[in-house]
Structures are given as structure tokens and as C-alpha cells.
Design an enzyme around this catalytic site. Structure first.
Site, PDB file in Angstrom:
ATOM      1  N   PHE A 204       0.871  -1.192   0.000  1.00  0.00           N
ATOM      2  CA  PHE A 204       0.000   0.000   0.000  1.00  0.00           C
ATOM      3  C   PHE A 204       0.897   1.227   0.000  1.00  0.00           C
ATOM      4  O   PHE A 204       1.668   1.445   0.933  1.00  0.00           O
ATOM      5  CB  PHE A 204      -0.923   0.029   1.215  1.00  0.00           C
ATOM      6  CG  PHE A 204      -1.889   1.185   1.154  1.00  0.00           C
ATOM      7  CD1 PHE A 204      -3.131   1.037   0.557  1.00  0.00           C
ATOM      8  CD2 PHE A 204      -1.542   2.436   1.646  1.00  0.00           C
ATOM      9  CE1 PHE A 204      -4.007   2.105   0.460  1.00  0.00           C
ATOM     10  CE2 PHE A 204      -2.410   3.511   1.545  1.00  0.00           C
ATOM     11  CZ  PHE A 204      -3.647   3.347   0.956  1.00  0.00           C
TER      12      PHE A 204
ATOM     13  N   ASP B 275       9.258   2.738   1.915  1.00  0.00           N
ATOM     14  CA  ASP B 275       8.100   3.521   2.338  1.00  0.00           C
ATOM     15  C   ASP B 275       7.949   3.303   3.840  1.00  0.00           C
ATOM     16  O   ASP B 275       7.481   2.248   4.283  1.00  0.00           O
ATOM     17  CB  ASP B 275       6.868   3.031   1.564  1.00  0.00           C
ATOM     18  CG  ASP B 275       5.579   3.714   2.005  1.00  0.00           C
ATOM     19  OD1 ASP B 275       5.563   4.296   3.107  1.00  0.00           O
ATOM     20  OD2 ASP B 275       4.598   3.655   1.253  1.00  0.00           O
TER      21      ASP B 275
ATOM     22  N   LYS C 270       2.331  10.290   8.050  1.00  0.00           N
ATOM     23  CA  LYS C 270       1.543   9.866   9.210  1.00  0.00           C
ATOM     24  C   LYS C 270       2.012  10.540  10.506  1.00  0.00           C
ATOM     25  O   LYS C 270       1.747  11.703  10.708  1.00  0.00           O
ATOM     26  CB  LYS C 270       1.541   8.336   9.328  1.00  0.00           C
ATOM     27  CG  LYS C 270       0.641   7.663   8.266  1.00  0.00           C
ATOM     28  CD  LYS C 270       0.345   6.232   8.671  1.00  0.00           C
ATOM     29  CE  LYS C 270      -0.441   5.498   7.594  1.00  0.00           C
ATOM     30  NZ  LYS C 270      -1.844   5.826   7.581  1.00  0.00           N
TER      31      LYS C 270
END
Ligand code: PLP
Length: 377
Positions: A123, A208, A237
Site C-alpha cells: 500500500f 516507504d 503519518k
């Protein structure tokens, strides 16, 4: 637009690992706003940093210097790969920057049609290139034509990784631990194969760390506990301490790949968001906090493994996923936990995910385990 499935709760206040809903009910938060509030809700130092900067100057665009943004870039670079930083506003944007950078790097090597190798289950975000790098959501029938040049390989097959990387590979892009898939650690052998194949072909390795970063796994960046180091890293985040901040960080020699005018973002590096991010890094990059994430994470894994109804538990630090016994309804279990005052997440059918703020203590952990045990019963 009706793009989200929402639980029937409105949270109106938070403090540390606690949330309160609009009816005054208290909850223990083991989700942290999707791995965002690693420092806990409304941490006084983040609140003060936001307030102080908002009172001073909101921002002046990236056409002028701004100390909070420059300090944030310096802090990110010094704590990781040592090169340059592009600030942005989300994880998807951080990955878009990385994708542009590795493609330009490949073109400079004479690769005409650069490919990016990604993993099944990955993702990387919802914007078009990040979506194309996210095999299970890259629906050509719904959103096509998607950007071309992404190749997916199995998550746990080093030979498939080696075979997928060749002369036209610009990069391998992967999450060291796949969060949205349900918390699956990429095996060290696959990471080593990716590093080796990239080196052999002049390609770049991109991690990532949008979900794994910011102390989540017990080190500031997850790669610190792994056998290989990436050439580029993306973060977001928890980086913004609750405000939208993303970053793409390079190693020393890649810092000048993207040049003036080749990338940009109006809000990126805004003074208020950058101040919040600086405060957030100071809080999570603390030996005691990192040790606690490792120790409590180990305990969480052990106690989940001992529960009836739990088939498999995975993770590192306070990024933990569990698969329930066949036939058990994970969404039902999470709903029952929510009713009992514990916020957890269901990343996929039959799976639970635990992403508490790093400030939880042993009692919080004990209470969470009790609640999950009751819900499973
Ligand atoms: N990369 C990873 C590993 C993620 O977990 C996410 C979000 O869940 C993203 C990228 C996308 O981040 P954002 O939602 O901030 O665009």
C-alpha cells in the site's frame, strides 16, 4: 463522498492513549488515528509548538526561507539517510516524489521506459502513481488509464525479487512491514535480494516508512533494525504529530536529482506543520520511548498469541497484526471492543491490527488484552 465506512462513534477529545466520545465515554486508543498519534493525543509539547508558531507566522510559501522547515529537513536527514529532503503533506505525496525522483534517475542512466518493482500486498497511497504501485487497489477498470511501469512480485520470494529487477528497473519500492495488508514483515532475504539486485543494475531501493517510521517499530525508522539500508525513504503519518506532513529523504548522493522547478507543493513545509513535526520527532526519538515500544510490543505479541481464537500474530514494536481462527468475524470482534471502550482496527477479513500511541503503559496493554479476550469469547 461516501468513500469511507465509519464506526458509529464521534470522538471529541483525546489525551495520551485516551479518547472521549460525544457522550463522554472514555476509550483506550490502540489505533492512534491510523498510526498518526505516536506521541499520544494532544501532547503538550506538540500543542505548544503549534500554538507558538501559529501566533508568530503561519507560512510564506516555499519561495522564501523558513526556519521550521529547514530545521525539519536537517533533523530528518541527520536521523536517517544524510541527503536532502522534499517536504510534502501526505504519504501518497511522499511516494509520488520518490517515484518521480527514481524515474528521473533512471532516465539519466539511459533507461527509456523505467520500471518500479513493488510487492504484492503493498500500500503506497491513493494518488494515481501511488495507486499504480498498490497492486490490490490499482483497478484499471475503475481508474484507468493508470500510470504504467509498475511490476508486482511476491512479498516473500527472494528469487522472484532478483528475477524482477533488471536493466530497465528504476527502483524497488517497498514497505519494510506492510501495514495496510495486515502487518506482514518483509523477510530479510527479500530485502537483501532487493538491495543486491538494485546495486547490480544501478537501480534504487526505496523504503516507504510512512507507517513504520517515527518510532512505531521501536527504532526511529524501521530500517535501522534491518540488514539493508535504502537509498530513499518516505515518511508521513506520525511525522506531523497530527498535522499533515510528509517527506521524501534521499541518501547523500541523490539529493540533487530533482532540480529547480521539477517538483513542488504550496502547503509543504508550512511553518505550523513543520513546528509540529519537529516537536513530534523530539518526543518519539527518545531512547526510553523506543525501548518501551520494543518491550511492550513484544508483550503484546506474546499475549495475543496466547488468546483462544487467535491463529497468527505478527509485527515489530507497537505495529502488530493478528489473524483470527478461520470463521471468526474480525469486524464483529473490533465492534465489540469498541463497545467495551477499546479502539482497534480491521485491516482485512479475519485480521486485527494494533497501532497504539507509543505512550501506552503496561496497564493499558493489560486492559486491551482483556477486552480483546472478552470480545473473542
Ligand atoms: N504508505 C503507507 C505504507 C501507508 O500506510 C499509507 C497510508 O496508510 C500511505 C503510504 C499513504 O499515506 P497518506 O494516506 O498520508 O497519503
Amino acid at each position: 463522498m461516501p468513500t469511507y465506512g465509519r464506526a458509529p462513534v464521534e470522538f471529541v477529545r483525546g489525551e495520551g492513549a485516551r479518547l472521549w466520545d460525544s457522550e463522554g465515554r472514555e476509550y483506550l486508543d490502540f489505533f492512534a488515528g491510523l498510526a498518526v498519534h505516536n506521541a499520544g493525543h494532544c501532547h503538550p509539547r506538540i500543542v505548544a509548538a503549534i500554538r507558538d508558531q501559529a501566533e508568530l507566522l503561519g507560512g510564506t510559501s516555499n519561495l522564501f526561507y523558513s526556519e521550521p522547515a529547514m530545521r525539519l529537513c536537517e533533523r530528518l536527514s541527520q536521523s536517517s539517510l544524510g541527503g536532502r529532503v522534499f517536504l510534502c503533506n501526505s504519504g501518497a505525496e511522499a511516494n509520488e516524489c520518490a517515484i518521480k525522483l527514481v524515474r528521473k534517475h533512471a532516465h539519466a542512466r539511459g533507461v527509456e521506459r523505467p520500471e518500479i518493482v513493488v510487492l504484492d500486498g503493498a500500500f503506497h497511497g491513493r494518488t494515481l502513481a501511488a495507486l499504480a504501485a498498490t497492486p490490490r487497489l490499482a483497478r484499471e477498470d475503475l481508474f484507468g488509464p493508470l500510470p504504467a511501469g509498475f511490476v508486482a512480485v511476491a512479498r516473500d520470494d527472494p528469487e522472484a525479487m532478483t528475477a524482477a529487477v533488471g536493466e530497465s528497473t528504476a527502483a524497488v519500492l517497498l514497505e519494510p512491514i506492510q501495514g495496510e495488508a495486515g502487518v506482514f514483515c518483509v523477510p530479510d532475504e527479500v530485502l537483501a535480494a532487493a538491495r543486491e539486485a538494485c546495486d547490480a543494475n544501478g537501480a534504487l531501493l526505496v523504503f516507504d516508512e510512512v507507517q513504520t517510521g517515527m518510532g512505531r517499530t521501536g527504532s526511529l525508522w524501521a530500517y535501522e533494525q534491518l540488514p539493508v539500508r535504502p537509498d530513499l525513504m518516505t515518511a508521513a503519518k506520525a511525522l506531523g504529530g497530527g498535522l499533515p506532513v510528509g517527506a521524501c529523504v534521499t541518501s547523500l548522493d541523490l539529493g540533487e536529482t530533482l532540480e529547480r522547478g521539477e517538483h513542488g507543493s504550496t502547503f509543504a513545509g508550512g511553518a505550523v506543520a513543520a513546528s509540529a513535526a519537529l516537536a513530534a520527532i523530539e518526543i518519539v526519538d527518545d531512547p526510553a520511548s523506543l525501548r518501551s515500544a520494543r518491550e511492550l510490543g513484544g508483550r503484546l505479541v506474546g499475549e495475543l498469541e496466547a488468546l483462544d481464537g487467535v491463529a497468527d500474530v505478527r509485527g515489530r514494536g507497537l505495529m502488530v497484526g493478528a489473524t483470527l481462527d478461520h470463521g471468526l468475524d474480525a469486524a464483529g470482534v473490533a465492534a465489540r471492543c469498541l463497545e467495551a471502550g477499546l479502539v482497534i482496527n480491521v485491516p482485512g477479513e479475519g485480521m486485527l491490527r494494533f497501532l497504539p500511541p507509543l505512550v501506552i503503559d503496561e496497564r493499558d496493554l493489560g486492559r486491551a488484552i482483556e477486552t480483546v479476550r472478552d470480545a473473542l469469547r
